[in-house]
Enzyme design. Structure first.
Site, PDB file in Angstrom:
ATOM      1  N   THR A  66       1.188   4.673   3.577  1.00 52.90           N
ATOM      2  CA  THR A  66       0.888   6.231   3.716  1.00 52.90           C
ATOM      3  C   THR A  66       1.563   6.537   4.954  1.00 52.90           C
ATOM      4  O   THR A  66       2.234   5.899   5.869  1.00 52.90           O
ATOM      5  CB  THR A  66      -0.392   6.354   3.797  1.00 52.90           C
ATOM      6  OG1 THR A  66      -0.961   6.092   4.967  1.00 52.90           O
ATOM      7  CG2 THR A  66      -1.251   5.672   2.692  1.00 52.90           C
ATOM      8  N   CYS A  67       1.380   7.723   5.149  1.00 49.76           N
ATOM      9  CA  CYS A  67       2.067   8.435   6.567  1.00 49.76           C
ATOM     10  C   CYS A  67       1.404   7.798   7.729  1.00 49.76           C
ATOM     11  O   CYS A  67       1.818   7.870   8.875  1.00 49.76           O
ATOM     12  CB  CYS A  67       1.938   9.945   6.545  1.00 49.76           C
ATOM     13  SG  CYS A  67       0.325  10.516   6.648  1.00 49.76           S
ATOM     14  N   ARG A  98      -0.228   4.520   7.823  1.00 50.16           N
ATOM     15  CA  ARG A  98      -0.454   3.153   7.741  1.00 50.16           C
ATOM     16  C   ARG A  98       0.513   2.446   6.854  1.00 50.16           C
ATOM     17  O   ARG A  98       0.724   3.104   5.775  1.00 50.16           O
ATOM     18  CB  ARG A  98      -1.866   2.801   7.531  1.00 50.16           C
ATOM     19  CG  ARG A  98      -2.562   2.716   6.306  1.00 50.16           C
ATOM     20  CD  ARG A  98      -3.772   2.607   5.920  1.00 50.16           C
ATOM     21  NE  ARG A  98      -4.661   3.468   6.844  1.00 50.16           N
ATOM     22  CZ  ARG A  98      -5.559   2.898   7.631  1.00 50.16           C
ATOM     23  NH1 ARG A  98      -5.411   1.718   8.235  1.00 50.16           N
ATOM     24  NH2 ARG A  98      -6.131   3.859   8.368  1.00 50.16           N
ATOM     25  N   GLY A 135       3.732  16.654  -3.917  1.00 46.79           N
ATOM     26  CA  GLY A 135       2.673  15.623  -4.206  1.00 46.79           C
ATOM     27  C   GLY A 135       1.117  16.237  -3.929  1.00 46.79           C
ATOM     28  O   GLY A 135       1.058  17.395  -3.617  1.00 46.79           O
ATOM     29  N   ILE A 174       0.687  18.068  -0.320  1.00 45.57           N
ATOM     30  CA  ILE A 174       1.230  19.180  -0.415  1.00 45.57           C
ATOM     31  C   ILE A 174       0.395  20.233  -1.300  1.00 45.57           C
ATOM     32  O   ILE A 174       0.249  21.304  -1.032  1.00 45.57           O
ATOM     33  CB  ILE A 174       2.742  19.304  -0.855  1.00 45.57           C
ATOM     34  CG1 ILE A 174       3.768  18.801   0.010  1.00 45.57           C
ATOM     35  CG2 ILE A 174       3.263  20.827  -1.579  1.00 45.57           C
ATOM     36  CD1 ILE A 174       3.651  19.723   1.434  1.00 45.57           C
TER      37      ILE A 174
END
Length: 443
Positions: free
Chosen positions: A58-59, A61, A205, A208
């Site tokens: 993810t952004c 991890r 996604g 967003i």
């Protein structure tokens, strides 16, 4: 005795980096896109020799979850080294730097960590709900790639159950505090009346979509949705209104936007310094607020050098996120207690499974001895031996065979003064009660 390859306590390890241990520059180097996952999982299994692997990216991890058939410290250390070497090779990243910023959990710690991640207790935004869906997607990808076996299946399913229980029974996610919410909150601090501003969201996604929802709730009237495909952009504008455009249209419409929030899965930036600089000139240097939630980043870091561009990344949102968290922090304490209980329950069941495997092997061993002695007895009967003598011999021989190995081990333990083993054997063989009873009678 049957040598079952699954004998021995199943071990778990988790190796990774996150927003607390590594800067965004390193996180984006080792991030995996959804399109990469299947290949990466199968490649990781081949290169490391670890059969059960799942990857969460993810952004905030990148974590690798593994189930192994050994929980010894040396085996865990070797697995960690293999995973670091594989990641650095796969992404062509600095392995030494990755190792310095990575963390490793094994067995009970790994179980507890996965549950905390699933519940949002380890997230930048305490209790944020998106991580559970991302974790389920990571598990599904491992299943599809064939790298999730019984060990990971058991761990993930238990973690999902725990997360559902915590979200149902606590207030961990009742306040709308997420990265998307934080980005919108920051925009509201900069533009007091969002109804007068135009917002451009890049991507289509879940993040967003959530961001667009928050923008609408804050009164933003004009929204532009840019995406690689017009169809997915239209999906959001059908829900929230606004104008769908392609990523290729960004240079032509960027100047219309006061607020830009981007979160795509693009491996390279979708907005460069030159494009933003041109848009600012068209805006007559009217300031532009930009939030880059993506990892790898969607907006070139050099954009922050422009005087009228105010660029924030996910790491910059931490101060904003601190607001509105006290209720979640109180709930988090309750959640931690529930996780401790569920971790204990999971490890207890896991160890019980190991006993089931041991008992199965022991039964097979004793049945093999029984069948061999029974075959001998039947042969003697076929030769005309007296049944009483055959039965007596069968009983003596079976008893001697069953007692042989335990007797050898007990003698060895006694010779070495291993009193604890003798006391455990006494309980295992059910002799404690009878010996106490005999002592009482003697008295």
């Amino acid at each position: 005795m049957n040598q079952d390859s699954n004998r021995g306590l199943m071990g778990y390890i988790t190796a990774g980096i996150n927003h607390r241990t590594a800067p965004i520059t390193l996180r984006e180097q080792v991030a995996f896109s959804a399109e990469q996952l299947s290949d990466a999982l199968q490649n990781a299994r081949i290169q490391t020799g670890i059969e059960e692997i799942a990857i969460l990216s993810t952004c905030n991890r990148t974590e690798i979850y593994c189930a192994i058939h050994s929980s010894g410290s040396e085996a865990v250390r070797l697995c960690h080294e293999k995973l670091i070497d594989w990641q650095s090779c796969y992404h062509q990243a600095n392995g030494k730097l990755l190792a310095e910023h990575s963390y490793l959990f094994h067995d009970e710690e790994a179980v507890r960590h996965l549950m905390r991640v699933a519940c949002g207790l380890d997230s930048m935004v305490l209790g944020e709900p998106q991580i559970l869906g991302q974790l389920k997607s990571a598990y599904a990808s491992a299943q599809e790639a064939g790298t999730a076996g019984p060990g990971l299946n058991r761990l993930f399913q238990h973690s999902f159950t725990t997360a559902k229980q915590i979200r149902t029974e606590t207030a961990i996610n009742q306040q709308p505090v997420s990265v998307a919410y934080a980005a919108t909150r920051l925009a509201k601090q900069i533009f007091s009346d969002l109804s007068e501003n135009t917002a451009l969201v890049i991507g289509a996604g879940e993040t967003i979509e959530l961001t667009t929802r928050h923008l609408c709730q804050q009164g933003v009237a004009n929204i532009i949705v840019a995406n690689r495909t017009l169809e997915r952009a239209r999906r959001l504008t059908d829900i929230f209104g606004g104008k769908p455009v392609l990523l290729s249209d960004l240079p032509h419409i960027l100047h219309e936007s006061d607020i830009v929030i981007s979160s795509t899965a693009s491996p390279v930036p979708v907005l460069g310094k030159g494009t933003v600089e041109k848009a600012l000139k068209q805006r007559k240097h009217k300031p532009m607020f930009m939030v880059d939630i993506a990892v790898p980043r969607d907006i070139e870091p050099e954009v922050s050098e422009l005087a009228d561009a105010f660029l924030y990344t996910v790491d910059d949102l931490q101060d904003v996120i601190e607001d509105n968290l006290q209720q979640r922090k109180d709930a988090a304490q309750q959640a931690e207690r529930m996780i401790e209980a569920d971790t204990f329950e999971f490890m207890t069941r896991l160890r019980a499974l190991d006993a089931v495997s041991l008992l199965r092997d022991y039964r097979q061993s004793t049945e093999a001895i029984r069948d061999l002695e029974l075959e001998k007895a039947l042969q003697w009967l076929a030769r005309g031996a007296r049944p009483e003598e055959v039965l007596q011999q069968f009983a003596r021989s079976l008893t001697n065979k069953l007692m042989h190995h335990p007797s050898v081990q007990l003698k060895n333990a006694a010779a070495k003064g291993q009193q604890e083993k003798l006391e455990w054997a006494e309980k295992l063989l059910g002799l404690s009660t009878s010996r106490q009873s005999d002592s009482t009678q003697d008295a």
